[in-house]
Design an enzyme around this catalytic site. Structure first.
Site, short mmCIF file in Angstrom:
data_model
loop_
_atom_site.label_atom_id
_atom_site.label_comp_id
_atom_site.label_asym_id
_atom_site.label_seq_id
_atom_site.Cartn_x
_atom_site.Cartn_y
_atom_site.Cartn_z
N MET A 1 58.87 1.22 28.83
CA MET A 1 57.75 1.15 29.87
C MET A 1 57.91 0.05 30.87
O MET A 1 57.02 -0.51 31.56
CB MET A 1 56.47 0.64 28.78
CG MET A 1 56.19 1.57 27.71
SD MET A 1 54.62 1.55 27.06
CE MET A 1 54.45 -0.07 26.40
N GLY A 2 59.13 -0.19 31.46
CA GLY A 2 59.43 -0.93 32.36
C GLY A 2 59.27 -2.24 32.13
O GLY A 2 59.03 -2.99 30.93
N ALA A 3 59.31 -3.11 33.25
CA ALA A 3 59.28 -4.59 33.05
C ALA A 3 60.66 -5.05 32.22
O ALA A 3 60.45 -5.66 31.22
CB ALA A 3 58.25 -5.19 32.60
N LEU A 4 61.75 -4.53 32.58
CA LEU A 4 62.60 -4.30 31.63
C LEU A 4 63.40 -5.96 31.41
O LEU A 4 63.44 -6.59 32.42
CB LEU A 4 63.97 -3.63 32.28
CG LEU A 4 63.56 -2.20 32.51
CD1 LEU A 4 64.70 -1.32 33.48
CD2 LEU A 4 63.25 -1.31 31.39
N GLY B 1 66.31 -6.84 26.05
CA GLY B 1 66.44 -5.88 24.91
C GLY B 1 66.57 -4.39 25.48
O GLY B 1 67.30 -3.71 24.66
N HIS B 2 65.97 -4.10 26.35
CA HIS B 2 65.92 -2.68 26.98
C HIS B 2 67.40 -2.40 27.41
O HIS B 2 68.15 -1.45 27.10
CB HIS B 2 65.21 -2.40 28.23
CG HIS B 2 63.71 -2.54 28.03
ND1 HIS B 2 63.06 -3.54 28.72
CD2 HIS B 2 62.79 -2.05 27.20
CE1 HIS B 2 61.78 -3.48 28.36
NE2 HIS B 2 61.76 -2.45 27.45
N SER C 1 58.53 -7.25 26.76
CA SER C 1 57.90 -7.19 28.38
C SER C 1 56.65 -8.22 28.28
O SER C 1 56.20 -8.73 29.22
CB SER C 1 57.46 -5.69 28.79
OG SER C 1 58.74 -5.01 28.89
N ARG C 2 55.94 -8.12 27.25
CA ARG C 2 54.67 -8.84 27.07
C ARG C 2 54.80 -10.36 27.04
O ARG C 2 53.77 -11.17 27.27
CB ARG C 2 53.60 -8.32 25.85
CG ARG C 2 53.15 -6.88 26.20
CD ARG C 2 52.42 -6.68 24.82
NE ARG C 2 51.46 -5.54 24.78
CZ ARG C 2 51.86 -4.46 24.51
NH1 ARG C 2 53.21 -4.29 24.02
NH2 ARG C 2 51.27 -3.29 24.59
P1 AMP Z 1 59.05 -0.81 25.52
O1 AMP Z 1 59.32 -0.93 26.81
O2 AMP Z 1 58.61 -2.25 25.15
O3 AMP Z 1 58.35 0.20 25.25
O4 AMP Z 1 60.42 -0.70 24.54
C1 AMP Z 1 61.40 0.65 25.04
C2 AMP Z 1 62.36 0.19 24.07
O5 AMP Z 1 63.12 -0.87 23.96
C3 AMP Z 1 61.93 0.53 22.65
O6 AMP Z 1 62.78 1.43 21.63
C4 AMP Z 1 62.01 -0.80 21.94
O7 AMP Z 1 61.86 -0.86 20.62
C5 AMP Z 1 63.03 -1.41 22.66
N1 AMP Z 1 63.06 -2.80 22.90
C6 AMP Z 1 62.16 -3.55 23.26
N2 AMP Z 1 62.22 -4.78 23.11
C7 AMP Z 1 63.32 -4.83 22.46
C8 AMP Z 1 64.19 -6.10 21.88
N3 AMP Z 1 64.05 -7.24 21.98
N4 AMP Z 1 65.02 -5.74 21.35
C9 AMP Z 1 65.75 -4.66 21.07
N5 AMP Z 1 65.09 -3.34 21.60
C10 AMP Z 1 63.82 -3.55 22.17
#
Ligand code: AMP
Length: 287
Positions: A30-33, A36-37, A188-189
């Protein structure tokens, strides 16, 4: 890397790639990479010949309108960082709402108990929205591999179920949680946290680490009570749920068992920001 905004042009490009029998890896975001991403993307680069990264803040998975409105965006920064990471043949797909939802999506999924507990019980309709958008992306991109973070453990289990239920041929790859130096799971939050909230947020990881150390030493219910008490002691943090579950089927665990799939899962509110996290509770004798 090449950036696409339209399904049609992305599909055309993917068709040409499929004819060459190249392995396609997908990372949905969902961006704001953040790191983790990037850990998912780096793994996809190693394991796939062509990587597709999507950036789309999916409205149907937000049960709270305010949360959707204030969700962080920084497409320019994301693209700049992706440009330095991705290869020439990799792709970024940034559709808008009309592109993904030309018509309202009426699909309703039944995941049994999987979406009734934890996130499901606090965010009604959330996983139905996740399943809608993930199945759309999987159907458009038809990747060989799709990478998801274990940070969203319940989401990972539900996506595995979705793939099994719909007979999609993609392999779902779970990737470990990436944390800040003080232990806070990257999200991202996190950038929405105030300075005070950010300081307190480290207690979520401290609580999970304590749970890790105490697992199997005190009864499950006592551990739950202690962990919730530790966090709720903070004037800034409030526990939404803390559950000990089997990470494969999300069934609650009432007594310690010799199973390496035991996870402690937590959601905490820090002001208006929801933090979710989990830890695998493996005791040394089980490994
Ligand atoms: P999001 O943009 O938050 O929807 O996350 C996109 C993907 O990145 C999802 O598969 C999340 O589980 C993964 N993700 C987000 N934060 C982390 C993190 N801290 N460590 C590993 N994967 C992450």
């Amino acid at each position: 890397m090449k950036v696409f905004y339209k399904k049609k042009s992305l599909k055309n490009r993917l068709e040409a790639i499929r004819k060459k029998h190249l392995k396609i890896g997908l990372v949905l975001t969902m961006g704001a990479l953040h790191s983790g991403h990037y850990s998912l993307i780096e793994r996809a680069i190693i394991e796939s010949e062509v990587v597709v990264v999507t950036i789309f803040v999916n409205p149907t998975q937000f049960n709270d309108r305010e949360d959707f409105k204030k969700y962080p965006h920084d497409i320019e920064k994301d693209l700049m960082e992706l440009r330095s990471l991705l290869r020439k043949e990799d792709m970024v797909f940034i559709p808008d709402n009309k592109e993904m939802y030309p018509e309202p999506d009426l699909l309703v999924f039944d995941f049994g108990h999987l979406d009734k507990i934890m996130e499901g019980s606090h965010r009604p309709g959330h996983f139905n929205g996740v399943a809608q958008i993930v199945s759309k992306f999987l159907n458009i991109i038809k990747p060989d591999l799709a990478y998801f973070g274990e940070k969203d453990l319940q989401q990972l289990v539900i996506i595995r179920k979705l793939v099994e239920m719909t007979n999609m041929r993609v392999q779902i790859v779970g990737c470990p949680i990436i944390r800040e130096p003080d232990g806070l799971a990257m999200s991202s939050r996190n950038q929405l946290l105030s300075v005070e909230e950010r300081k307190e947020a480290v207690k979520v990881y401290q609580a999970l680490s304590q749970a890790f150390n105490l697992a199997d030493k005190i009864p499950v219910e006592t551990l739950k009570k202690n962990t919730i008490g530790f966090i709720n002691n903070s004037s800034i943090l409030t526990v939404e749920y803390f559950e000990i579950v089997n990470g494969e089927n999300l069934l609650p665990i009432k007594k310690w068992i010799k199973n390496k799939h035991v996870f402690a899962c937590i959601a905490v509110k820090a002001g208006n920001v929801r933090l979710i996290d989990n830890i695998r509770l493996i005791n040394k004798q089980y490994t």
